[in-house]
Design a protein around this motif. Structure first.
Motif, PDB file in Angstrom:
ATOM      1  N   ASN A  78      -8.263   6.108  -4.974  1.00 26.57           N
ATOM      2  CA  ASN A  78      -6.967   6.039  -5.640  1.00 26.57           C
ATOM      3  C   ASN A  78      -6.768   4.655  -6.243  1.00 26.57           C
ATOM      4  OD1 ASN A  78      -5.718   8.671  -4.546  1.00 26.57           O
ATOM      5  ND2 ASN A  78      -6.503   7.657  -2.725  1.00 26.57           N
ATOM      6  N   GLN A  79      -6.664   4.585  -7.566  1.00 29.81           N
ATOM      7  CA  GLN A  79      -6.413   3.301  -8.221  1.00 29.81           C
ATOM      8  C   GLN A  79      -4.953   2.928  -8.023  1.00 29.81           C
ATOM      9  OE1 GLN A  79      -7.508   3.188 -12.342  1.00 29.81           O
ATOM     10  NE2 GLN A  79      -9.660   2.834 -11.855  1.00 29.81           N
ATOM     11  N   ILE A  80      -4.727   1.695  -7.592  1.00 31.97           N
ATOM     12  CA  ILE A  80      -3.378   1.190  -7.406  1.00 31.97           C
ATOM     13  C   ILE A  80      -3.078   0.265  -8.586  1.00 31.97           C
ATOM     14  CG2 ILE A  80      -1.820  -0.027  -5.847  1.00 31.97           C
ATOM     15  CD1 ILE A  80      -3.113   2.624  -4.740  1.00 31.97           C
ATOM     16  N   GLN A  81      -1.935   0.496  -9.215  1.00 34.92           N
ATOM     17  CA  GLN A  81      -1.585  -0.237 -10.425  1.00 34.92           C
ATOM     18  C   GLN A  81      -0.557  -1.331 -10.127  1.00 34.92           C
ATOM     19  OE1 GLN A  81      -0.241   2.972 -12.865  1.00 34.92           O
ATOM     20  NE2 GLN A  81      -2.309   3.596 -13.424  1.00 34.92           N
ATOM     21  N   PRO A 131     -14.513  -1.197  -7.956  1.00 30.34           N
ATOM     22  CA  PRO A 131     -14.807   0.237  -7.912  1.00 30.34           C
ATOM     23  C   PRO A 131     -16.170   0.568  -7.306  1.00 30.34           C
ATOM     24  CG  PRO A 131     -14.919  -0.587 -10.162  1.00 30.34           C
ATOM     25  CD  PRO A 131     -14.423  -1.711  -9.312  1.00 30.34           C
ATOM     26  N   SER A 169       0.835  -1.198   0.000  1.00 24.72           N
ATOM     27  CA  SER A 169       0.000   0.000   0.000  1.00 24.72           C
ATOM     28  C   SER A 169       0.874   1.253   0.000  1.00 24.72           C
ATOM     29  CB  SER A 169      -0.906   0.006   1.227  1.00 24.72           C
ATOM     30  OG  SER A 169      -1.658   1.195   1.259  1.00 24.72           O
ATOM     31  N   GLU A 229      -1.624  -1.925 -14.939  1.00 20.90           N
ATOM     32  CA  GLU A 229      -3.053  -2.242 -14.914  1.00 20.90           C
ATOM     33  C   GLU A 229      -3.608  -2.011 -13.498  1.00 20.90           C
ATOM     34  OE1 GLU A 229      -5.851  -6.189 -15.535  1.00 20.90           O
ATOM     35  OE2 GLU A 229      -3.841  -6.160 -16.381  1.00 20.90           O
ATOM     36  N   PRO A 230      -4.771  -1.351 -13.353  1.00 18.50           N
ATOM     37  CA  PRO A 230      -5.366  -1.161 -12.024  1.00 18.50           C
ATOM     38  C   PRO A 230      -5.729  -2.514 -11.406  1.00 18.50           C
ATOM     39  CG  PRO A 230      -6.467   0.217 -13.656  1.00 18.50           C
ATOM     40  CD  PRO A 230      -5.562  -0.709 -14.401  1.00 18.50           C
ATOM     41  N   VAL A 231      -5.310  -2.736 -10.150  1.00 21.41           N
ATOM     42  CA  VAL A 231      -5.576  -4.009  -9.483  1.00 21.41           C
ATOM     43  C   VAL A 231      -6.412  -3.853  -8.214  1.00 21.41           C
ATOM     44  CG1 VAL A 231      -3.593  -5.225 -10.442  1.00 21.41           C
ATOM     45  CG2 VAL A 231      -3.326  -3.936  -8.322  1.00 21.41           C
ATOM     46  N   CYS A 232      -6.458  -2.635  -7.664  1.00 20.10           N
ATOM     47  CA  CYS A 232      -7.283  -2.384  -6.481  1.00 20.10           C
ATOM     48  C   CYS A 232      -7.451  -0.881  -6.319  1.00 20.10           C
ATOM     49  CB  CYS A 232      -6.679  -3.011  -5.224  1.00 20.10           C
ATOM     50  SG  CYS A 232      -5.081  -2.326  -4.731  1.00 20.10           S
ATOM     51  N   ILE A 233      -8.231  -0.514  -5.312  1.00 17.20           N
ATOM     52  CA  ILE A 233      -8.495   0.893  -5.013  1.00 17.20           C
ATOM     53  C   ILE A 233      -8.272   1.111  -3.527  1.00 17.20           C
ATOM     54  CG2 ILE A 233     -10.305   2.671  -4.909  1.00 17.20           C
ATOM     55  CD1 ILE A 233     -11.548   1.247  -7.380  1.00 17.20           C
ATOM     56  N   LEU A 254     -11.523  -5.906  -9.673  1.00 17.59           N
ATOM     57  CA  LEU A 254     -10.513  -5.564 -10.678  1.00 17.59           C
ATOM     58  C   LEU A 254      -9.611  -6.755 -10.975  1.00 17.59           C
ATOM     59  CD1 LEU A 254      -9.604  -2.005  -9.370  1.00 17.59           C
ATOM     60  CD2 LEU A 254     -10.905  -2.553 -11.424  1.00 17.59           C
TER      61      LEU A 254
END
Length: 143
Positions: free
Chosen positions: A112-115, A82, A72, A100-104, A89
């Motif tokens: 916040n999109q986490i890639q 989302p 994180s 690629e976005p994998v979680c938020i 995701l």
């Protein structure tokens, strides 16, 4: 399930020697898992609540290669999808590409999109949607 019932179940699990309890009432279910006591390394102790019988999260503390962990970047609330009714995701076993976005992570009312830091396969989900996460906490394993 009523929050008072959940609190009572947590108290019962903590007071007993059992390590896991799962209860189903109609379509609702709850699984409580006791984690080992706090060690000298500072690992968390207590009860992990998983609100689904087919939960994909891993609750035990396993050792993973540091380069495979997605950590994180902030303190906030972890989400796999989302929206509540949206598809996650990522799922276990899914191949992801770098960026690629994998979680938020929701922090201060901002989503916040986490890639993915690198391409690979999601082999473990270390958090449940809705869990509070700390800075640098492992979220998932991408090998």
């Amino acid at each position: 399930m009523d929050i008072r019932k959940i609190k009572k179940l947590i108290e019962l699990v903590q007071a007993s020697d059992i390590t896991e309890l799962e209860i189903k009432e109609g379509e609702e279910s709850i699984r409580l898992c006791r984690q080992p006591a706090v060690s000298a390394s500072g690992q968390k102790a207590g009860v992990t609540i998983v609100n689904s019988p087919d939960a994909e999260a891993q609750t035990d503390q396993e050792d993973y290669d540091e380069e495979t962990l997605l950590r994180s970047p902030m303190v906030g609330t972890f989400y796999l999808a989302p929206a509540v009714d949206a598809a996650p995701l990522v799922k276990l076993g899914q191949r992801v590409e770098q960026g690629e976005p994998v979680c938020i992570i929701e922090a201060m009312k901002m989503m916040n999109q986490i890639q993915a830091p690198h391409a690979g396969v999601v082999t473990a989900l270390l958090c449940q949607s809705g869990d509070g996460v700390e800075f640098d906490q492992p979220l998932m394993v991408i090998e």
